[in-house]
Structure formats: C-alpha cells, structure tokens
Design an enzyme around this catalytic site. Structure first.
Site, PDB file in Angstrom:
ATOM      1  N   ASP A 303       0.867  -1.171   0.000  1.00  0.00           N
ATOM      2  CA  ASP A 303       0.000   0.000   0.000  1.00  0.00           C
ATOM      3  C   ASP A 303       0.914   1.235   0.000  1.00  0.00           C
ATOM      4  O   ASP A 303       2.146   1.117   0.044  1.00  0.00           O
ATOM      5  CB  ASP A 303      -0.953  -0.023   1.203  1.00  0.00           C
ATOM      6  CG  ASP A 303      -2.167   0.870   0.973  1.00  0.00           C
ATOM      7  OD1 ASP A 303      -2.135   1.710   0.053  1.00  0.00           O
ATOM      8  OD2 ASP A 303      -3.159   0.754   1.725  1.00  0.00           O
TER       9      ASP A 303
HETATM   10  C1  BGC Z   1      -5.038   3.300   0.564  1.00  0.00           C
HETATM   11  C2  BGC Z   1      -5.286   2.319  -0.566  1.00  0.00           C
HETATM   12  C3  BGC Z   1      -5.226   3.028  -1.892  1.00  0.00           C
HETATM   13  C4  BGC Z   1      -3.893   3.697  -2.018  1.00  0.00           C
HETATM   14  C5  BGC Z   1      -3.702   4.386  -3.338  1.00  0.00           C
HETATM   15  C6  BGC Z   1      -3.811   4.135   0.336  1.00  0.00           C
HETATM   16  O1  BGC Z   1      -3.742   5.166   1.260  1.00  0.00           O
HETATM   17  O2  BGC Z   1      -4.917   2.592   1.772  1.00  0.00           O
HETATM   18  O3  BGC Z   1      -6.528   1.707  -0.386  1.00  0.00           O
HETATM   19  O4  BGC Z   1      -5.445   2.116  -2.931  1.00  0.00           O
HETATM   20  O5  BGC Z   1      -3.768   4.662  -0.976  1.00  0.00           O
HETATM   21  O6  BGC Z   1      -4.464   5.511  -3.470  1.00  0.00           O
END
Ligand code: BGC
Length: 775
Positions: A303
């Site tokens: 993530d």
């Molecule tokens: C979130 C994810 C997301 C990623 C990209 C993160 O902060 O936890 O769910 O896909 O950002 O935007």
C-alpha cells in the site's frame, strides 16, 4: 471473435483457445489457479486488446519473460517494481529511463499517453501499468461499496464495477485498486464504507462479482488490503490487528480467496500488522498462504508507502532493511516508498538479497503485463476525455443499482411510500442538497455538477405527481449553526410529511475517518428535535458511510431509511423508492448498533457460557444498554409483505461431498410488487471449538408480484459448513447442523441435518477445490 465465430481468449500460456475449451478444462479441474486467471483474462478482453493491436503474442509469456529478464540491468529490473504517483517524486524522465514499472493517479488520457510514449523511448520499451482507485465509479458514481452490499445482489455489483471500469478504461486506466475485501465488525472504522460489511459469505459473493465486473469493463483488479485490515483495534484506521488464526482463516481470508478465484491478478498488502507482524513484511501471509496454499501467480503491491512504514512498525532499522524484508516476504511492487529503487540494487550487490528474488518479483510483474496484453496494446488516444460521461445509460445503471441499496429500517404505520393523498412534502437537513457528499469517499473523477441531489430528485418527482414541495436545509453541511432552523421548521409545518436528510459529510467517512462517537454530529439532533416538535411525521433519510447511533430518534422518527452515499443519481433513485415506484429491498450488510460503546459487534459472534437472560445480571450484557443491535444484520423492510412457508430439507444425512439443500416457498402476501432476500443461516451446535451462533451460508433475492408465490432452493456444499483449527487444518466434523431460514439474521429455525462423514484437510490441500469453487 476467432475463426468460425468462436470466441477466443488467451490461455495462461498465451495460446489462443476456444471458449468451450475453458469450460472443458474447468470441468476437468484444470490447473487450479488457471481457472481464475482464465476467467479474468477472458472477461478482461485481453484477446480483444491484442486483436485490436493486430498481433498475437509471439511466444509463451514465460519464455518472453526469460528473454526480457536476460536483457535487463539490475536497475531496470528494480524499475519494474516501482509504483509511482503522478507528481513528485516522479520525474517524467524516470519513465524514459525504465524506472517506473507502474504509475498511479494518472487520470487523463493525455497524461497516460504522454507516459506511454516516454516508455516507448525506454531501452526495453516495457509498458507501464496505469492504476487508479476506481472503487464505485469513475465519472458516474455508483453507490459506495457498503451500500452496494446492501443490495444483496451480485448482478448489480458486477454491473456497477463494469461501468466504473468501462469509463476509467476509456481514458487509459488499466488497473484498479479494488475491490476492498476487508471484512469489518466495527463501524467506527471509516473504511467500512469501501467494503461489504461484516459477513464472510456476502463478502465472498460480492468480492468475486466485483472482480468479474471490473474485468468485464476492462480493468484488472488489485484486491486489497491483504489481510485483516478491517479488524483495526478500536476501529482506528491503520491500527494493529490481533486475530486468532482459526477466525482469520474462517472469516477474514475467504473474500480474498474468492477474488483470486474470480481471476484477480494483483493483491495489495494492507498497512496493518497482523498478530505482531506487519503484512508488508509477512512471508507467511504473502508467500506461504497466498502463493503456496492458494497458488497465486500474480504480483503483490504494497500500500502507499507501506514499505517505508516498516520502520514505524518497528521491524526495520532503515530503508534498506525495510526494502529487503518486504521483498523477501513477497511484496513485488513498492507503492510510493521509493525504497526498492533506492536500496535493492545495493542489497543485491552486497549479497543480502539474492538477485533471483528480484527476478522472481519482476517475473510476476511482467507476467501480469503480458497476460493483460499490454505489450501489444496500442497507446491510448490522448484526445479521449471523460466528458462524455455520465451517459444516459450509465445514469440508468447507477439508478438501478442505487434503488436496491436503500435499507428501510422502520416504517411506522406505513408512512412510506408517499401516497397521492399527500398534499405537500418538506425536505430539510444538511445532506439534502449536497451534490459532492452524496458521491461518497473515493469518488475518482466524480463531479458534483453531474449529481442529482436528493432535494432535486424529490422536487422533480413531487412536481410530477402534483404534490407540493418545500425545501429548507436547516443548517450548513456540518450543521454547526442554528440560524436556518426556523425556515426548516416552517417548511415542515407546511407539509404532511418531513424528510430529514442527515448523516455524515463525505469527509467523515473513508480512509483516516474513524470516529469514536457515531451519534448525529453537531446541531443535527437539535434540528431533528425542532422538526419532531411540529408533530409532523419525520422520515430520517440517513446519508452516511456506516450505521450511525440514532439514540432517541430511533423510536421517535416515523420512518428511517439509510441511503448510504447513493452516488450521482441519488435524488432520482431515492425519489423512485420514496414515492413507491419501486419498493425498498436493501438489507443491512452490518449490524446496526444501538450505541457506539457496543462495538465491535457482529451477528455471527461466538456463543458465551452465559447467554443473555433478561433480569439476570450475571449473563452477557451491559448495565446501561441492551446487548442486541438496534437492527440485525440482514434486516430491511419492504412496502409489501413476504411469507416463507413449507421449508423442506432435501436430505437429512449428508456426506462430506454432499450439499445441504433446502426448498422454501416465498409468497408476496402484500399489496405491491417487491423483492425479498431469502437468507439461509446455519449453526454447528456442538463442535470441537465453539462455533458462531449463526452464519449466513446462502441467500437469494427474488422479485414477486402481489399474490405471487415461488419455490426456491437454497444450496450449500457441506464443505462450506466446516471451520479451521489453530494449525490451519480445515475440518468438517460429523454431527448436527441447525438450519435457519428468514429475511434477516433473526431467521427462524427450520430443522437440522446430520453430517455423517468427516473431512479434514491440511493447509494447501483445499487449494484446488477452493479456487475452482470459491463460493
Ligand atoms: C489506501 C489504498 C489506496 C492507495 C492508493 C492508500 O492510502 O490505503 O486503499 O489504494 O492509498 O491511493
């Protein structure tokens, strides 16, 4: 279409084959992972993309990957593992230099095309993969995923995802960070809005449907956040998770496995630590379970800066150690950490990371790119824009989905729907005219100006019916002031029925939006008190990403409907339901608490030695609140009445490979057409470990005209009645299984069956069966 009009697709080996062959292979139980991959590829239209480019891949992808790998420098390899966002720290030149294997947040065709042409100038011309959070719509916003779960209708989940994907793919997006397969039992957690709620069976069905829908619309999927992220302690986003292993396998993992079964090619590791080990550095989770037991062949991304967070988690001293631990655990791609590009080459040169481990990660990334046909796909036309959306068809689809997501929680004296006898309605509340907020969090390229607000939808429908309409919001979006109350009260006095649209603004839901107090915020309770004091029936329309604590309004409101965040077509869809053009058919995908202090809660909890007894303090309960939810999981009223009768269990004694099958007659005994969700729950009353009080095992949504009856059969493979032990062994134990049928989790007992044969599988032994039949 292939020769002779036979639809063709790509086999995992890159060879064209007939559609029928897929079915033949599946029927014979072909390679287990391939089942999902093939399904994903076919749906994704990889063959179509290649056909569009006018070429078929020259060779078997694995051989092409070998050939590419042999030409790549270490820096180029590590570049493939780098996922970078638009804007700093990305330099456009990084793309030309082969340092950006994947890109996120490029949300126009012009920018995607620019990046693609730079990649074509790179030495090896490896196409980047373009990802974006496309959760519940791109330009046209569909209801948020939790709302969509309330429809209990996988067809609609597929439809919503397909539309979202189609619009995003139109401007060149290729990969969505969705669906979120995180089960949660704690509605304080703001991200519960992104998922399916608290039930693993509903989660499996809908996660698979969403994967299929995204693929059908042309996006590949990244199921997230692997795993357990929804169990954040205290409902605090990003907090640690402590989940006993049997529960982790029985409850939290199945929706992810269903995503793999549906063909997802990428998985995102969650931010959380699971039982003390951050997912991003957890080889057991990412390698042993995901790849070993489940046979996953795609790639895992971290993530956002998740690898860097290993320092804060306290398992890495510096960036180099974080990069090493993540890669060796099985994270192939570094999202916005820049640690792989910065440290992996040195780690390899110093002998701390074998180059073969880097090669393996690169292989997985290239495999996905090849299976998607990216090498053969023409670049996106930079002139494409999303301004063509929302099309009338997309709006129609958004309305169709939204209509089924509204959950009618209470309807005293059948105050709803609005009848022809109604003289005037009043619409009040801070969220009645909130065109941005009704879209919900993570609304991709959703535009407020595309929205039909709730006030606008009700106005149009009231005018069409010749019913008077008054609108006064009462207060600002956050309801911090009371100077609009008088106008709202005046509008209420003038009307026969008052719609109070209250809840939480979009920013109070989603990532980093956990709350300790779920009561209606700020001056909303005072506004409702003032409206109730008029003596007019007040209908609460709740716009929110989760259940809220309704307190005194639970009993005092004439009706309560949760509309969640309904999306672009909120107003039109809600008007259709409130005016009775369609009957509400949504069901709660989460238990609705009475009080925030009851959390976490879920209907499928384990029993205790002291079940709640009224008037006995020394049984399960609270001193100051009931222990039960305000509304149970699966609950939702309709404008008509359904009756279930003549339940009949087909066979009372079942072997391990049999199916529990139960027939039931469903009758619409009320005055209107409507839909009901028939729900089958089971309980294993005596087992080697305590088993949940109830577990949803099957459901079916059925539409019936007034007076119409239909016989349904619900069906559960016996294998799905088992559970895991501490060491990961899966067992179906001989003995009684109680069966309940109903229209919510408060379903009635209808008998029991006896399992007469034991099933016992070591971890990994389930792989083939589980992936072929993930549900
Ligand atoms: C979130 C994810 C997301 C990623 C990209 C993160 O902060 O936890 O769910 O896909 O950002 O935007």
């Amino acid at each position: 279409m292939g020769p002779g009009g036979v639809q063709t697709g790509l086999s995992p080996g890159g060879i064209f084959f007939r559609m029928a062959t897929v079915r033949e292979l599946d029927a014979k139980g072909g390679p287990d992972v391939g089942t999902g991959w093939r399904a994903g590829l076919l749906a994704l239209g990889a063959a179509a993309a290649i056909a569009a480019a006018g070429v078929a891949p020259a060779a078997d992808p694995e051989r092409r990957i070998d050939a590419l790998l042999s030409q790549m420098t270490l820096d180029e390899k590590v570049g493939q593992l780098n996922l970078v966002s638009h804007g700093p720290p990305l330099r456009w030149d990084d793309i030309r230099e082969g340092k950006a294997g994947a890109l996120i947040n490029f949300n126009s065709a012009a920018e995607i095309a620019r990046a693609q042409s730079l990649a074509r100038e790179s030495r090896l011309k490896i196409p980047p993969l373009f990802g974006l959070d496309v959760l519940h719509g791109f330009r046209t916003q569909f209801p948020v995923p939790l709302a969509e779960a309330a429809a209990f209708n996988p067809r609609l989940s597929r439809l919503a995802a397909e539309w979202a994907a189609r619009e995003a793919a139109h401007i060149g997006v290729q990969w969505t960070y969705a669906p979120m397969a995180d089960l949660s039992r704690d509605v304080r957690w703001g991200r519960i809005v992104e998922g399916f709620g608290e039930d693993p069976h509903l989660g499996q069905v809908l996660t698979a449907a969403r994967v299929e829908g995204f693929h059908a619309g042309g996006l590949t999927t990244g199921v997230k956040h692997f795993a357990g992220y929804g169990a954040a302690e205290g409902g605090r986003d990003y907090d640690t998770t402590l989940i006993p292993m049997p529960e982790f396998r029985d409850t939290y993992l199945p929706p992810f496995r269903a995503a793999l079964g549906a063909g997802t090619m990428t998985v995102m590791a969650g931010f959380n630590a699971l039982n003390g080990v951050p997912n991003t550095a957890n080889p057991w989770l990412l390698t042993e379970v995901l790849r070993g037991e489940w046979g996953f062949e795609g790639f895992v991304t971290s993530d956002w800066a998740g690898i860097h967070e290993l320092l804060a988690h306290g398992v890495a001293r510096d960036g180099a150690e974080a990069a090493r631990k993540a890669l060796l655990a099985g994270v192939d791609m570094d999202m916005m950490g820049q640690l792989y590009v910065r440290h992996l080459p040195d780690e390899v040169r110093a002998g701390r990371v074998p180059e073969s481990a880097v090669d393996e990660a690169v292989r997985r990334v290239l495999r996905v790119k090849m299976r998607l046909g990216l090498f053969e796909r023409p670049d996106i036309d930079p002139a494409r824009v999303d301004a063509a959306f929302p099309t009338p068809e997309a709006r129609r689809a958004a309305r169709e989905v939204a209509r089924e997501t509204f959950v009618l929680l209470r309807n005293q004296g059948d105050v709803l729907p609005i009848t022809a006898a109604t003289r005037a309605i009043a619409v009040v509340g801070p969220l009645a005219d909130a065109p941005r907020d009704q879209l919900g969090p993570h609304a991709a390229r959703g535009h407020a100006q595309d929205s039909v607000s709730i006030a606008e939808g009700l106005r149009r429908r009231a005018e069409a019916a010749g019913i008077g309409y008054r609108f006064a919001p009462g207060c600002d979006l956050f309801c911090t002031r009371t100077d609009g109350f008088a106008a709202a009260v005046a509008a209420a006095r003038d009307a026969d029925i008052v719609f109070a649209v209250v809840g939480e603004p979009q920013d109070h839901s989603g990532e980093a939006a956990s709350r300790v107090d779920l009561a209606l915020a700020n001056r909303q309770p005072e506004l409702l008190d003032a409206l109730l004091a008029t003596g007019k029936p007040v209908v609460l329309l709740l716009v929110a990403g989760r259940p809220l604590e309704l307190g005194r309004f639970a009993d005092r409101s004439a009706a309560i409907m949760t509309a969640w965040y309904p999306g672009t077509e909120a107003g039109t869809a809600l008007a259709e339901v409130l005016f009775g053009d369609a009957s509400p058919s949504g069901k709660l995908p989460v238990s609705y608490p009475r009080h925030t202090g009851q959390l976490p809660m879920a209907y499928n909890r384990l029993p205790t030695g002291r079940p709640t007894l009224p008037n006995n303090r020394f049984t399960l309960g609270y001193l100051d609140e009931q222990v039960s939810p305000l509304f149970p999981f699966g609950w939702g009223l309709s404008y008509t009445r359904f009756r279930l009768s003549e339940p009949m269990i087909a066979r009372p004694r079942l072997g391990a490979s049999d199916r529990l099958s139960i027939g039931v007659t469903v009758t619409n005994a009320g005055p209107r057409a409507g839909q009901e969700v028939v729900q089958l729950y089971t309980r294993d009353p005596v087992a080697s470990r305590s088993r949940p009080l109830r577990e949803l095992k099957a459901f079916e949504k059925i539409a019936l005209e007034p007076g119409e009856s239909r016989r349904l059969t619900l069906d559960v493979p016996v294998e799905r009645l088992g559970f895991h032990l501490d060491d990961g062994t899966f067992v179906v134990e001989p003995g009684e299984i109680q069966v309940f049928l109903g229209t919510s989790s408060a379903a009635d007992p209808v008998g029991s069956v006896e399992i007469v044969e034991e099933l016992r599988l070591r971890p990994g032994e389930r792989r083939a069966a589980a992936l072929r039949s993930p549900l």
